[in-house]
Design a protein around this motif. Structure first.
Motif, PDB file in Angstrom:
ATOM      1  N   ARG A 114       2.587-135.374 -49.409  1.00  0.00           N
ATOM      2  CA  ARG A 114       3.941-134.958 -49.048  1.00  0.00           C
ATOM      3  C   ARG A 114       4.589-134.111 -50.139  1.00  0.00           C
ATOM      4  O   ARG A 114       4.280-134.220 -51.323  1.00  0.00           O
ATOM      5  CB  ARG A 114       4.815-136.178 -48.763  1.00  0.00           C
ATOM      6  CG  ARG A 114       4.398-136.974 -47.534  1.00  0.00           C
ATOM      7  CD  ARG A 114       4.823-136.235 -46.269  1.00  0.00           C
ATOM      8  NE  ARG A 114       4.423-136.989 -45.084  1.00  0.00           N
ATOM      9  CZ  ARG A 114       3.374-136.717 -44.341  1.00  0.00           C
ATOM     10  NH1 ARG A 114       2.602-135.688 -44.647  1.00  0.00           N
ATOM     11  NH2 ARG A 114       3.083-137.437 -43.277  1.00  0.00           N
ATOM     12  N   ASP A 115       5.550-133.301 -49.711  1.00  0.00           N
ATOM     13  CA  ASP A 115       6.292-132.414 -50.594  1.00  0.00           C
ATOM     14  C   ASP A 115       7.442-133.170 -51.267  1.00  0.00           C
ATOM     15  O   ASP A 115       7.911-134.195 -50.767  1.00  0.00           O
ATOM     16  CB  ASP A 115       6.853-131.247 -49.759  1.00  0.00           C
ATOM     17  CG  ASP A 115       7.509-130.186 -50.610  1.00  0.00           C
ATOM     18  OD1 ASP A 115       8.743-130.244 -50.765  1.00  0.00           O
ATOM     19  OD2 ASP A 115       6.808-129.299 -51.114  1.00  0.00           O
ATOM     20  N   ASN A 134      10.457-132.423 -51.348  1.00  0.00           N
ATOM     21  CA  ASN A 134      11.619-132.489 -50.447  1.00  0.00           C
ATOM     22  C   ASN A 134      11.615-133.778 -49.636  1.00  0.00           C
ATOM     23  O   ASN A 134      12.667-134.349 -49.346  1.00  0.00           O
ATOM     24  CB  ASN A 134      11.615-131.292 -49.485  1.00  0.00           C
ATOM     25  CG  ASN A 134      11.867-129.988 -50.188  1.00  0.00           C
ATOM     26  OD1 ASN A 134      12.784-129.883 -50.981  1.00  0.00           O
ATOM     27  ND2 ASN A 134      11.049-128.987 -49.921  1.00  0.00           N
ATOM     28  N   VAL A 135      10.419-134.223 -49.256  1.00  0.00           N
ATOM     29  CA  VAL A 135      10.294-135.454 -48.488  1.00  0.00           C
ATOM     30  C   VAL A 135      10.622-136.654 -49.374  1.00  0.00           C
ATOM     31  O   VAL A 135      11.338-137.571 -48.958  1.00  0.00           O
ATOM     32  CB  VAL A 135       8.879-135.588 -47.902  1.00  0.00           C
ATOM     33  CG1 VAL A 135       8.729-136.884 -47.121  1.00  0.00           C
ATOM     34  CG2 VAL A 135       8.556-134.390 -47.006  1.00  0.00           C
ATOM     35  N   VAL A 169      13.323-139.732 -48.562  1.00  0.00           N
ATOM     36  CA  VAL A 169      12.804-141.058 -48.213  1.00  0.00           C
ATOM     37  C   VAL A 169      12.903-142.067 -49.349  1.00  0.00           C
ATOM     38  O   VAL A 169      13.389-143.198 -49.147  1.00  0.00           O
ATOM     39  CB  VAL A 169      11.338-140.947 -47.741  1.00  0.00           C
ATOM     40  CG1 VAL A 169      10.743-142.335 -47.503  1.00  0.00           C
ATOM     41  CG2 VAL A 169      11.255-140.118 -46.471  1.00  0.00           C
ATOM     42  N   GLN A 220       5.921-127.148 -40.060  1.00  0.00           N
ATOM     43  CA  GLN A 220       6.955-127.852 -40.806  1.00  0.00           C
ATOM     44  C   GLN A 220       7.221-127.196 -42.156  1.00  0.00           C
ATOM     45  O   GLN A 220       8.371-126.964 -42.534  1.00  0.00           O
ATOM     46  CB  GLN A 220       6.566-129.314 -41.024  1.00  0.00           C
ATOM     47  CG  GLN A 220       7.662-130.095 -41.727  1.00  0.00           C
ATOM     48  CD  GLN A 220       7.140-131.206 -42.610  1.00  0.00           C
ATOM     49  OE1 GLN A 220       5.944-131.327 -42.837  1.00  0.00           O
ATOM     50  NE2 GLN A 220       8.031-132.028 -43.119  1.00  0.00           N
ATOM     51  N   ASP A 221       6.154-126.890 -42.889  1.00  0.00           N
ATOM     52  CA  ASP A 221       6.356-126.316 -44.215  1.00  0.00           C
ATOM     53  C   ASP A 221       6.931-124.914 -44.136  1.00  0.00           C
ATOM     54  O   ASP A 221       7.723-124.510 -44.988  1.00  0.00           O
ATOM     55  CB  ASP A 221       5.038-126.308 -44.999  1.00  0.00           C
ATOM     56  CG  ASP A 221       5.268-126.181 -46.494  1.00  0.00           C
ATOM     57  OD1 ASP A 221       6.284-126.715 -46.984  1.00  0.00           O
ATOM     58  OD2 ASP A 221       4.446-125.545 -47.180  1.00  0.00           O
ATOM     59  N   MET A 268      14.447-137.258 -40.614  1.00  0.00           N
ATOM     60  CA  MET A 268      13.398-136.373 -41.094  1.00  0.00           C
ATOM     61  C   MET A 268      13.240-135.149 -40.203  1.00  0.00           C
ATOM     62  O   MET A 268      12.914-134.057 -40.668  1.00  0.00           O
ATOM     63  CB  MET A 268      12.076-137.138 -41.179  1.00  0.00           C
ATOM     64  CG  MET A 268      12.102-138.328 -42.134  1.00  0.00           C
ATOM     65  SD  MET A 268      12.416-137.869 -43.835  1.00  0.00           S
ATOM     66  CE  MET A 268      10.781-137.398 -44.344  1.00  0.00           C
ATOM     67  N   LEU A 316      14.124-132.209 -42.468  1.00  0.00           N
ATOM     68  CA  LEU A 316      12.853-131.730 -42.987  1.00  0.00           C
ATOM     69  C   LEU A 316      11.909-131.205 -41.909  1.00  0.00           C
ATOM     70  O   LEU A 316      10.726-131.001 -42.160  1.00  0.00           O
ATOM     71  CB  LEU A 316      12.163-132.847 -43.784  1.00  0.00           C
ATOM     72  CG  LEU A 316      12.919-133.297 -45.036  1.00  0.00           C
ATOM     73  CD1 LEU A 316      12.225-134.477 -45.685  1.00  0.00           C
ATOM     74  CD2 LEU A 316      13.065-132.157 -46.028  1.00  0.00           C
ATOM     75  N   GLN A 371      10.409-132.362 -39.333  1.00  0.00           N
ATOM     76  CA  GLN A 371       9.253-133.140 -38.899  1.00  0.00           C
ATOM     77  C   GLN A 371       9.360-133.450 -37.408  1.00  0.00           C
ATOM     78  O   GLN A 371      10.443-133.742 -36.904  1.00  0.00           O
ATOM     79  CB  GLN A 371       9.159-134.456 -39.691  1.00  0.00           C
ATOM     80  CG  GLN A 371       8.810-134.255 -41.144  1.00  0.00           C
ATOM     81  CD  GLN A 371       8.512-135.578 -41.845  1.00  0.00           C
ATOM     82  OE1 GLN A 371       8.550-136.645 -41.253  1.00  0.00           O
ATOM     83  NE2 GLN A 371       8.218-135.500 -43.137  1.00  0.00           N
TER      84      GLN A 371
END
Length: 355
Positions: free
Chosen positions: A47-48, A50-51, A55, A240-241, A297, A301, A303
């Motif tokens: 995961r990045d 940003n995640v 979280v 997503q990215d 998310m 983000l 997702q």
């Protein structure tokens, strides 16, 4: 009598102050409660940051007694690490892995059985039948391009067959394939769509793609920098990215959803078998699948959640308006053949397309 007095003095000194002996037991009032005891959680993740920023603070607020350590690496690297540590597991939780990698790990006995909260709301297509892994989100694989280079979206490649057109020679920068679960999936899908029974046509396709590829970047950061600097015009990457880089970081990126459909990767998670901190890992597992977390998310983000019970009014407009067209893929065949296909690509195709 003198000797008896000395013994009594020594005994009195040893029982007062100082450190406890091995037989000393703490008073029951001082015994820490299980929920208050400090725990550790080691997460292997693709995961990045940003995640993490969304979280982990929320998880830490809910479970302040759990100390989280994250080790960041590609999905394939996680598989190799977990495989190498099978006899003596060091990690607890696998956060972010391709369906193929997780299926392989499950078949090799590397993942434990666990049904997270809300697991029944995840369709069978997106989870292991024996609860050894669950899809957390869906990742359509698309064509990402520099929007300063292709100001008109129609000038960018529109489908998979377009990316091997000689007019795009030297325009492509690809993230190092073997270390990336995303890229292994895309490349395996390119072989599968040409015919899985005889991969030669797929190999021929990848040889033409290699001829058009200017460079293989070591990691996603390098790949994105090169596209941003116009050292390459486009790449193949996950939706997503692309959205994260475009909307949150304001980079000149956009995407084309391939006309014939996209490999929709199930990006999942699993509890590592023999995890030293299984209880903490299970808490994190349940936390990730909380419907409010999944909706947040999606909003923040980009997702796409696998849970089917999240109401549309909780999901962002961009997601409700997205028409996902999947490429027809047998994921079991992909998982079984990926290692063979990618090994052949590495040994016989990479860097040889123009020769």
């Amino acid at each position: 009598m003198v000797m008896l007095a000395l013994v009594m003095i020594i005994t009195a000194c040893s029982s007062g102050g100082g450190s406890s002996t091995a037989t000393d037991a703490p008073k029951s009032a001082e015994t820490p409660k299980p929920n208050d005891a400090k725990q550790k959680l080691v997460i292997y993740t693709g995961r990045d940051k940003n995640v993490f920023d969304v979280v982990l603070p929320k998880f830490n607020a809910k479970y302040p007694n759990i100390e989280v350590e994250t080790l960041e690496m590609g999905a394939q690297q996680i598989l190799e690490r977990v495989r190498g540590e099978k006899a003596n597991p060091q990690g607890d939780f696998w956060w972010g892995g391709t369906q193929s990698a997780l299926m392989t790990a499950a078949d090799e006995g590397l993942l434990d059985t666990y049904k997270p909260s809300g697991g029944d709301q995840v369709p069978a297509l997106y989870k292991d039948a024996q609860d050894r892994w669950y899809g957390e989100m869906l990742l359509p694989e698309v064509i990402m391009y520099n929007s300063d280079v292709y100001k008109n979206k129609a000038d960018a490649p529109q489908d998979w067959d377009d990316i091997i057109d000689p007019k795009y020679k030297g325009k492509i920068v690809i993230r190092d394939v073997l270390a990336s679960g995303t890229m292994r999936t895309i490349y395996s899908a390119m072989i599968f769509r040409q015919g899985a029974a005889d991969p030669q046509k797929g190999y021929d396709f990848l040889k033409k793609l290699d001829a058009n590829t200017k460079e293989y970047a070591a990691d996603p950061t390098q790949m994105q920098l090169k596209i941003e600097r116009q050292e390459g015009a486009f790449t193949l990457w996950n939706l997503q990215d692309v959205m994260l880089q475009k909307e949150l970081k304001k980079r000149p990126f956009d995407f084309v959803y391939p006309k014939s459909g996209a490999p929709i990767l199930v990006d999942g998670v699993g509890l590592i078998k023999g995890a030293p901190n299984k209880d903490a890992a299970a808490k994190f597992y349940d936390f990730l699948f909380d419907p409010d977390i999944r909706a947040e998310m999606a909003e923040k983000l980009f997702q796409i959640p696998t849970r089917s019970d999240i109401s549309k009014d909780k999901l962002p407009a961009w997601l409700n308006g997205l028409d996902l067209k999947p490429l027809d893929i047998d994921w079991k065949v992909m998982a079984d053949k990926e290692k063979e296909w990618m090994g052949y690509w590495d040994q016989n195709i990479k860097g040889k397309g123009s020769k």
